[in-house]
Design a protein around this motif. Sequence first.
Motif, PDB file in Angstrom:
ATOM      1  N   LEU A 272      40.803  31.870  50.124  1.00  0.00           N
ATOM      2  CA  LEU A 272      41.339  33.131  49.621  1.00  0.00           C
ATOM      3  C   LEU A 272      42.364  33.695  50.603  1.00  0.00           C
ATOM      4  N   ALA A 273      42.059  33.614  51.887  1.00  0.00           N
ATOM      5  CA  ALA A 273      43.021  34.067  52.899  1.00  0.00           C
ATOM      6  C   ALA A 273      44.306  33.239  52.814  1.00  0.00           C
ATOM      7  N   LEU A 274      44.165  31.933  52.635  1.00  0.00           N
ATOM      8  CA  LEU A 274      45.347  31.069  52.489  1.00  0.00           C
ATOM      9  C   LEU A 274      46.136  31.429  51.241  1.00  0.00           C
ATOM     10  N   ARG A 275      45.449  31.721  50.151  1.00  0.00           N
ATOM     11  CA  ARG A 275      46.132  32.103  48.911  1.00  0.00           C
ATOM     12  C   ARG A 275      46.928  33.394  49.099  1.00  0.00           C
ATOM     13  N   ILE A 276      46.349  34.356  49.800  1.00  0.00           N
ATOM     14  CA  ILE A 276      47.038  35.624  50.053  1.00  0.00           C
ATOM     15  C   ILE A 276      48.288  35.382  50.895  1.00  0.00           C
ATOM     16  N   VAL A 277      48.163  34.579  51.937  1.00  0.00           N
ATOM     17  CA  VAL A 277      49.318  34.272  52.790  1.00  0.00           C
ATOM     18  C   VAL A 277      50.403  33.562  51.982  1.00  0.00           C
ATOM     19  N   LEU A 278      50.016  32.575  51.190  1.00  0.00           N
ATOM     20  CA  LEU A 278      51.002  31.855  50.377  1.00  0.00           C
ATOM     21  C   LEU A 278      51.680  32.768  49.364  1.00  0.00           C
ATOM     22  N   SER A 279      50.938  33.728  48.816  1.00  0.00           N
ATOM     23  CA  SER A 279      51.544  34.640  47.846  1.00  0.00           C
ATOM     24  C   SER A 279      52.557  35.584  48.503  1.00  0.00           C
TER      25      SER A 279
ATOM     26  N   ALA B 207      39.555  37.354  42.303  1.00  0.00           N
ATOM     27  CA  ALA B 207      39.496  37.957  43.638  1.00  0.00           C
ATOM     28  C   ALA B 207      40.855  37.864  44.333  1.00  0.00           C
ATOM     29  N   GLY B 208      41.499  36.731  44.207  1.00  0.00           N
ATOM     30  CA  GLY B 208      42.811  36.554  44.832  1.00  0.00           C
ATOM     31  C   GLY B 208      43.859  37.479  44.238  1.00  0.00           C
TER      32      GLY B 208
ATOM     33  N   TYR C 150      49.180  28.836  43.849  1.00  0.00           N
ATOM     34  CA  TYR C 150      48.306  28.150  42.903  1.00  0.00           C
ATOM     35  C   TYR C 150      47.520  27.018  43.571  1.00  0.00           C
ATOM     36  N   LEU C 151      47.975  26.537  44.709  1.00  0.00           N
ATOM     37  CA  LEU C 151      47.319  25.401  45.366  1.00  0.00           C
ATOM     38  C   LEU C 151      45.887  25.711  45.828  1.00  0.00           C
ATOM     39  N   PRO C 152      45.637  26.836  46.504  1.00  0.00           N
ATOM     40  CA  PRO C 152      44.237  27.138  46.855  1.00  0.00           C
ATOM     41  C   PRO C 152      43.354  27.371  45.627  1.00  0.00           C
ATOM     42  N   ILE C 153      43.920  27.917  44.562  1.00  0.00           N
ATOM     43  CA  ILE C 153      43.155  28.121  43.326  1.00  0.00           C
ATOM     44  C   ILE C 153      42.718  26.773  42.767  1.00  0.00           C
ATOM     45  N   ALA C 154      43.640  25.818  42.756  1.00  0.00           N
ATOM     46  CA  ALA C 154      43.316  24.475  42.266  1.00  0.00           C
ATOM     47  C   ALA C 154      42.277  23.812  43.162  1.00  0.00           C
ATOM     48  N   ALA C 155      42.392  24.014  44.464  1.00  0.00           N
ATOM     49  CA  ALA C 155      41.424  23.421  45.397  1.00  0.00           C
ATOM     50  C   ALA C 155      40.027  23.970  45.153  1.00  0.00           C
ATOM     51  N   VAL C 156      39.905  25.271  44.959  1.00  0.00           N
ATOM     52  CA  VAL C 156      38.592  25.870  44.688  1.00  0.00           C
ATOM     53  C   VAL C 156      38.053  25.359  43.356  1.00  0.00           C
TER      54      VAL C 156
ATOM     55  N   LEU D 211      43.661  38.333  34.316  1.00  0.00           N
ATOM     56  CA  LEU D 211      43.169  37.375  33.323  1.00  0.00           C
ATOM     57  C   LEU D 211      43.841  36.013  33.530  1.00  0.00           C
ATOM     58  N   ASN D 212      45.144  36.024  33.761  1.00  0.00           N
ATOM     59  CA  ASN D 212      45.873  34.771  34.032  1.00  0.00           C
ATOM     60  C   ASN D 212      45.292  34.045  35.242  1.00  0.00           C
ATOM     61  N   ALA D 213      44.993  34.795  36.289  1.00  0.00           N
ATOM     62  CA  ALA D 213      44.435  34.200  37.506  1.00  0.00           C
ATOM     63  C   ALA D 213      43.068  33.579  37.218  1.00  0.00           C
ATOM     64  N   PHE D 214      42.248  34.275  36.430  1.00  0.00           N
ATOM     65  CA  PHE D 214      40.945  33.716  36.051  1.00  0.00           C
ATOM     66  C   PHE D 214      41.133  32.425  35.263  1.00  0.00           C
ATOM     67  N   LEU D 215      42.010  32.456  34.272  1.00  0.00           N
ATOM     68  CA  LEU D 215      42.227  31.277  33.435  1.00  0.00           C
ATOM     69  C   LEU D 215      42.746  30.087  34.248  1.00  0.00           C
ATOM     70  N   SER D 216      43.631  30.349  35.199  1.00  0.00           N
ATOM     71  CA  SER D 216      44.148  29.264  36.042  1.00  0.00           C
ATOM     72  C   SER D 216      43.028  28.588  36.810  1.00  0.00           C
ATOM     73  N   GLY D 217      42.224  29.364  37.502  1.00  0.00           N
ATOM     74  CA  GLY D 217      41.119  28.800  38.265  1.00  0.00           C
ATOM     75  C   GLY D 217      40.117  28.091  37.380  1.00  0.00           C
ATOM     76  N   PHE D 218      39.855  28.657  36.225  1.00  0.00           N
ATOM     77  CA  PHE D 218      38.907  28.057  35.294  1.00  0.00           C
ATOM     78  C   PHE D 218      39.426  26.710  34.785  1.00  0.00           C
TER      79      PHE D 218
END
Length: 185
Positions: free
Chosen positions: A28-35, A72-73, A51-57, A92-99
């Motif tokens: 999550l910290a990496l995602r925030i930095v990348l954003s 959360a991100g 999107y890379l940390p989201i895909a990793a999780v 909602l988009n962020a949830f759908l991406s991770g899902f």
Amino acid sequence: MKQILNSVRLSAKELGSIRAITVCGMLLALRIVLSMFTIHITAILRISFSYLPIAAVGMIFGPVAGGVFGVAGDILGYFICPTGPYFPGFTLNAFLSGFVYGVFFYRKPVSLRRTFSAKALITFLISILLNPLWLSILYGKAFFAVVSARIVTNLVMFPIEATILHLLLKMIEKSRVTRLIRKNC
């Protein structure tokens, strides 16, 4: 469908472990930095690698964890570095991406076909359909004007993002980090 429901069940169970929460926190910290290093082309067109940390999780912990991580991100990222008004559609988009990443990659081998399919679904559903819808609602711009601009950007970025995503997920798969994280969970 049964396989997706099983993935959801396993992911929800795995999300409660201390290791999962710890790894998700670091990613999550990496995602925030990348954003924060987003390239703004115009007011509504941006290029980001968050999107890379989201895909990793999603790959490591499954669709439930991927979706929760995305939410959360998005919310944390908004409070740390807001780039406009908060709008729940983007959450909602962020949830759908991770899902979606979790559905495609959780406990499954990484392949070019799977990677490009997941990225194509997310690009079409979120980047080309939902994001322009939210932007047109939020800023009062014509939906089709926003869509046309996003289609061009996404056509250019899709092969680049899908290739980077595939390379990252292959590295995670080869490193066997998922086995280390899941061990004793």
